[in-house]
Design a protein around this motif. Structure first.
Motif, PDB file in Angstrom:
ATOM      1  N   PHE A   6      75.020  76.662 -12.593  1.00  0.00           N
ATOM      2  CA  PHE A   6      75.864  77.749 -13.459  1.00  0.00           C
ATOM      3  C   PHE A   6      76.537  76.901 -14.331  1.00  0.00           C
ATOM      4  CE2 PHE A   6      76.061  79.148  -9.142  1.00  0.00           C
ATOM      5  CZ  PHE A   6      75.716  80.700  -9.271  1.00  0.00           C
ATOM      6  N   LEU A   7      76.871  77.663 -15.434  1.00  0.00           N
ATOM      7  CA  LEU A   7      77.705  77.151 -16.631  1.00  0.00           C
ATOM      8  C   LEU A   7      78.738  78.090 -16.951  1.00  0.00           C
ATOM      9  CD1 LEU A   7      74.824  75.517 -18.838  1.00  0.00           C
ATOM     10  CD2 LEU A   7      76.332  74.116 -17.272  1.00  0.00           C
ATOM     11  N   LEU A   8      80.097  77.816 -16.978  1.00  0.00           N
ATOM     12  CA  LEU A   8      81.017  78.587 -17.253  1.00  0.00           C
ATOM     13  C   LEU A   8      81.459  78.647 -18.773  1.00  0.00           C
ATOM     14  CD1 LEU A   8      83.200  80.458 -15.908  1.00  0.00           C
ATOM     15  CD2 LEU A   8      84.661  78.696 -15.990  1.00  0.00           C
ATOM     16  N   ARG A   9      81.603  79.829 -19.408  1.00  0.00           N
ATOM     17  CA  ARG A   9      81.999  79.994 -20.706  1.00  0.00           C
ATOM     18  C   ARG A   9      83.259  80.637 -20.682  1.00  0.00           C
ATOM     19  NH1 ARG A   9      78.250  83.665 -24.147  1.00  0.00           N
ATOM     20  NH2 ARG A   9      79.798  85.293 -22.938  1.00  0.00           N
ATOM     21  N   TYR A  10      84.484  79.857 -21.335  1.00  0.00           N
ATOM     22  CA  TYR A  10      85.593  80.510 -21.311  1.00  0.00           C
ATOM     23  C   TYR A  10      86.021  81.769 -22.565  1.00  0.00           C
ATOM     24  CZ  TYR A  10      87.149  77.197 -17.969  1.00  0.00           C
ATOM     25  OH  TYR A  10      87.223  76.228 -17.176  1.00  0.00           O
ATOM     26  N   TYR A  11      85.304  81.373 -23.646  1.00  0.00           N
ATOM     27  CA  TYR A  11      85.409  82.734 -24.857  1.00  0.00           C
ATOM     28  C   TYR A  11      84.303  82.733 -25.513  1.00  0.00           C
ATOM     29  CZ  TYR A  11      87.528  85.337 -28.390  1.00  0.00           C
ATOM     30  OH  TYR A  11      87.656  86.598 -29.076  1.00  0.00           O
ATOM     31  N   PRO A  12      83.737  83.852 -25.713  1.00  0.00           N
ATOM     32  CA  PRO A  12      84.128  85.120 -24.741  1.00  0.00           C
ATOM     33  C   PRO A  12      83.847  84.769 -23.044  1.00  0.00           C
ATOM     34  CG  PRO A  12      82.212  85.595 -26.173  1.00  0.00           C
ATOM     35  CD  PRO A  12      82.705  84.141 -26.462  1.00  0.00           C
ATOM     36  N   PRO A  13      84.403  85.491 -22.292  1.00  0.00           N
ATOM     37  CA  PRO A  13      84.393  84.994 -20.881  1.00  0.00           C
ATOM     38  C   PRO A  13      82.775  85.615 -20.614  1.00  0.00           C
ATOM     39  CG  PRO A  13      86.257  86.553 -21.139  1.00  0.00           C
ATOM     40  CD  PRO A  13      85.287  86.421 -22.520  1.00  0.00           C
ATOM     41  N   GLY A  14      82.194  84.509 -19.923  1.00  0.00           N
ATOM     42  CA  GLY A  14      80.773  84.845 -19.646  1.00  0.00           C
ATOM     43  C   GLY A  14      80.335  83.685 -18.518  1.00  0.00           C
ATOM     44  N   ILE A  15      79.297  83.680 -17.957  1.00  0.00           N
ATOM     45  CA  ILE A  15      78.527  82.914 -17.012  1.00  0.00           C
ATOM     46  C   ILE A  15      77.226  82.574 -17.364  1.00  0.00           C
ATOM     47  CG2 ILE A  15      77.658  82.343 -14.710  1.00  0.00           C
ATOM     48  CD1 ILE A  15      79.935  84.039 -13.654  1.00  0.00           C
ATOM     49  N   LEU A  16      76.807  81.341 -17.747  1.00  0.00           N
ATOM     50  CA  LEU A  16      75.367  81.004 -18.040  1.00  0.00           C
ATOM     51  C   LEU A  16      74.539  80.756 -16.978  1.00  0.00           C
ATOM     52  CD1 LEU A  16      76.930  79.206 -20.992  1.00  0.00           C
ATOM     53  CD2 LEU A  16      75.098  81.111 -21.208  1.00  0.00           C
ATOM     54  N   LEU A  17      73.571  81.096 -16.759  1.00  0.00           N
ATOM     55  CA  LEU A  17      72.781  80.940 -15.524  1.00  0.00           C
ATOM     56  C   LEU A  17      71.384  79.949 -16.093  1.00  0.00           C
ATOM     57  CD1 LEU A  17      72.544  84.270 -13.713  1.00  0.00           C
ATOM     58  CD2 LEU A  17      73.895  82.431 -13.217  1.00  0.00           C
ATOM     59  N   GLU A  18      71.401  78.745 -15.608  1.00  0.00           N
ATOM     60  CA  GLU A  18      70.140  77.799 -15.935  1.00  0.00           C
ATOM     61  C   GLU A  18      69.104  78.051 -14.648  1.00  0.00           C
ATOM     62  OE1 GLU A  18      70.044  73.380 -16.204  1.00  0.00           O
ATOM     63  OE2 GLU A  18      70.990  74.100 -18.231  1.00  0.00           O
ATOM     64  N   TYR A  19      67.985  78.303 -15.347  1.00  0.00           N
ATOM     65  CA  TYR A  19      66.846  78.370 -14.156  1.00  0.00           C
ATOM     66  C   TYR A  19      65.488  78.058 -14.494  1.00  0.00           C
ATOM     67  CZ  TYR A  19      65.401  82.916 -16.659  1.00  0.00           C
ATOM     68  OH  TYR A  19      65.103  83.636 -17.904  1.00  0.00           O
ATOM     69  N   GLU A  20      64.498  77.655 -13.880  1.00  0.00           N
ATOM     70  CA  GLU A  20      63.360  77.238 -13.874  1.00  0.00           C
ATOM     71  C   GLU A  20      62.483  78.560 -13.700  1.00  0.00           C
ATOM     72  OE1 GLU A  20      61.883  73.960 -12.096  1.00  0.00           O
ATOM     73  OE2 GLU A  20      63.746  72.591 -12.464  1.00  0.00           O
ATOM     74  N   ARG A  21      61.454  78.746 -14.628  1.00  0.00           N
ATOM     75  CA  ARG A  21      60.296  79.619 -14.516  1.00  0.00           C
ATOM     76  C   ARG A  21      58.978  79.034 -14.935  1.00  0.00           C
ATOM     77  NH1 ARG A  21      60.540  85.715 -17.358  1.00  0.00           N
ATOM     78  NH2 ARG A  21      58.505  86.541 -16.308  1.00  0.00           N
ATOM     79  N   ARG A  22      58.141  78.720 -14.034  1.00  0.00           N
ATOM     80  CA  ARG A  22      56.761  78.250 -14.539  1.00  0.00           C
ATOM     81  C   ARG A  22      57.041  76.884 -15.129  1.00  0.00           C
ATOM     82  NH1 ARG A  22      55.283  83.618 -17.393  1.00  0.00           N
ATOM     83  NH2 ARG A  22      55.039  84.983 -15.463  1.00  0.00           N
ATOM     84  N   GLY A  23      57.990  76.134 -14.379  1.00  0.00           N
ATOM     85  CA  GLY A  23      58.260  74.831 -14.807  1.00  0.00           C
ATOM     86  C   GLY A  23      58.919  74.712 -16.177  1.00  0.00           C
ATOM     87  N   GLU A  24      59.595  75.934 -16.886  1.00  0.00           N
ATOM     88  CA  GLU A  24      59.961  75.546 -18.164  1.00  0.00           C
ATOM     89  C   GLU A  24      61.606  76.267 -17.666  1.00  0.00           C
ATOM     90  OE1 GLU A  24      60.402  78.330 -22.251  1.00  0.00           O
ATOM     91  OE2 GLU A  24      58.407  78.081 -21.316  1.00  0.00           O
ATOM     92  N   VAL A  25      62.605  75.495 -18.258  1.00  0.00           N
ATOM     93  CA  VAL A  25      63.843  75.320 -18.153  1.00  0.00           C
ATOM     94  C   VAL A  25      64.674  76.822 -19.124  1.00  0.00           C
ATOM     95  CG1 VAL A  25      66.454  74.560 -18.018  1.00  0.00           C
ATOM     96  CG2 VAL A  25      64.369  73.260 -17.410  1.00  0.00           C
ATOM     97  N   ARG A  26      64.887  77.745 -18.575  1.00  0.00           N
ATOM     98  CA  ARG A  26      65.778  78.593 -19.229  1.00  0.00           C
ATOM     99  C   ARG A  26      67.011  79.061 -19.071  1.00  0.00           C
ATOM    100  NH1 ARG A  26      61.106  83.153 -19.777  1.00  0.00           N
ATOM    101  NH2 ARG A  26      59.281  81.950 -20.374  1.00  0.00           N
ATOM    102  N   THR A  27      67.923  79.879 -19.881  1.00  0.00           N
ATOM    103  CA  THR A  27      69.166  80.130 -19.771  1.00  0.00           C
ATOM    104  C   THR A  27      69.386  81.492 -20.015  1.00  0.00           C
ATOM    105  OG1 THR A  27      69.812  78.038 -20.688  1.00  0.00           O
ATOM    106  CG2 THR A  27      71.347  79.723 -20.647  1.00  0.00           C
ATOM    107  N   LYS A  28      70.002  82.171 -19.109  1.00  0.00           N
ATOM    108  CA  LYS A  28      70.418  83.832 -19.272  1.00  0.00           C
ATOM    109  C   LYS A  28      71.978  83.657 -19.459  1.00  0.00           C
ATOM    110  CE  LYS A  28      69.468  87.953 -16.997  1.00  0.00           C
ATOM    111  NZ  LYS A  28      68.949  88.772 -15.856  1.00  0.00           N
ATOM    112  N   THR A  29      72.499  84.522 -20.185  1.00  0.00           N
ATOM    113  CA  THR A  29      74.030  84.543 -20.352  1.00  0.00           C
ATOM    114  C   THR A  29      74.337  86.014 -19.683  1.00  0.00           C
ATOM    115  OG1 THR A  29      74.083  83.675 -22.331  1.00  0.00           O
ATOM    116  CG2 THR A  29      75.929  84.786 -21.754  1.00  0.00           C
ATOM    117  N   ILE A  30      75.328  85.882 -18.715  1.00  0.00           N
ATOM    118  CA  ILE A  30      76.081  87.061 -18.245  1.00  0.00           C
ATOM    119  C   ILE A  30      77.365  87.210 -18.847  1.00  0.00           C
ATOM    120  CG2 ILE A  30      76.973  88.291 -16.072  1.00  0.00           C
ATOM    121  CD1 ILE A  30      75.235  86.456 -14.590  1.00  0.00           C
ATOM    122  N   GLU A  31      77.571  88.310 -19.662  1.00  0.00           N
ATOM    123  CA  GLU A  31      78.575  88.685 -20.454  1.00  0.00           C
ATOM    124  C   GLU A  31      79.566  89.233 -19.390  1.00  0.00           C
ATOM    125  OE1 GLU A  31      79.048  87.370 -23.383  1.00  0.00           O
ATOM    126  OE2 GLU A  31      76.990  87.248 -24.103  1.00  0.00           O
TER     127      GLU A  31
END
Length: 163
Positions: A6-31
């Motif tokens: 998990f990565l925390l973003r203070y402004y604007p508030p959100g959480i970044l999810l770092e995950y692996e899919r088929r060996g590739e690192v990706r990031t998804k943002t939850i606002e």
């Protein structure tokens, strides 16, 4: 898909999810734009776990820690308001870039006028003008953490290091 962190973003508030899919690192943002200091953290976590496939009950304690930290930061945010400090007329033509040194005591500006200028943040006085590019200066940077050198990039296809 496997959640790695998990990565925390203070402004604007959100959480970044770092995950692996088929060996590739990706990031998804939850606002979390509706999150405020009065938010019910447990209710928010319930909603996140229900709607986000990467989040499970195993991450509940981590999520609670992150969201509590985020709401505390939002509560403290009132003390961190910015205000207009000073207007500085810098160059004859528009600016393209600016950068502050690590301490914030000086900043540099690049411009369409083919110059880079170094400024004292507290006084607004120009400390030095760096001239030598034959086209627009579009990139400027200090060598942090020291701040004793400046690098500039220009549309003249050169990068200059200034001491």
């Amino acid at each position: 898909m496997r959640l790695t962190r998990f990565l925390l973003r203070y402004y604007p508030p959100g959480i970044l999810l770092e995950y692996e899919r088929r060996g590739e690192v990706r990031t998804k943002t939850i606002e979390l734009l509706d999150l405020d200091e009065e938010a019910d953290v447990r209710e928010t976590i319930d909603e996140l776990i229900q709607t986000e496939p990467l989040l499970t009950e195993r991450q509940r304690s981590q999520l609670e820690t992150l969201l509590r930290r985020l709401t505390e930061k939002l509560k403290a945010g009132e003390r961190n308001r910015y205000y207009h400090y000073k207007k500085i007329t810098t160059h004859a033509l528009p600016l393209t870039n600016l950068a502050l040194n690590k301490s914030g005591s000086r900043f540099i500006t690049g411009s369409y006028d083919r110059t880079c200028k170094i400024w004292d943040t507290a006084t607004g006085e120009m400390v030095h003008s760096l001239e030598g590019h034959s086209s627009v200066v579009y990139a400027v940077s200090f060598n942090n953490p020291f701040g004793d050198k400046v690098a500039t990039g220009s549309f003249d296809k050169t990068c200059k290091l200034w001491d």
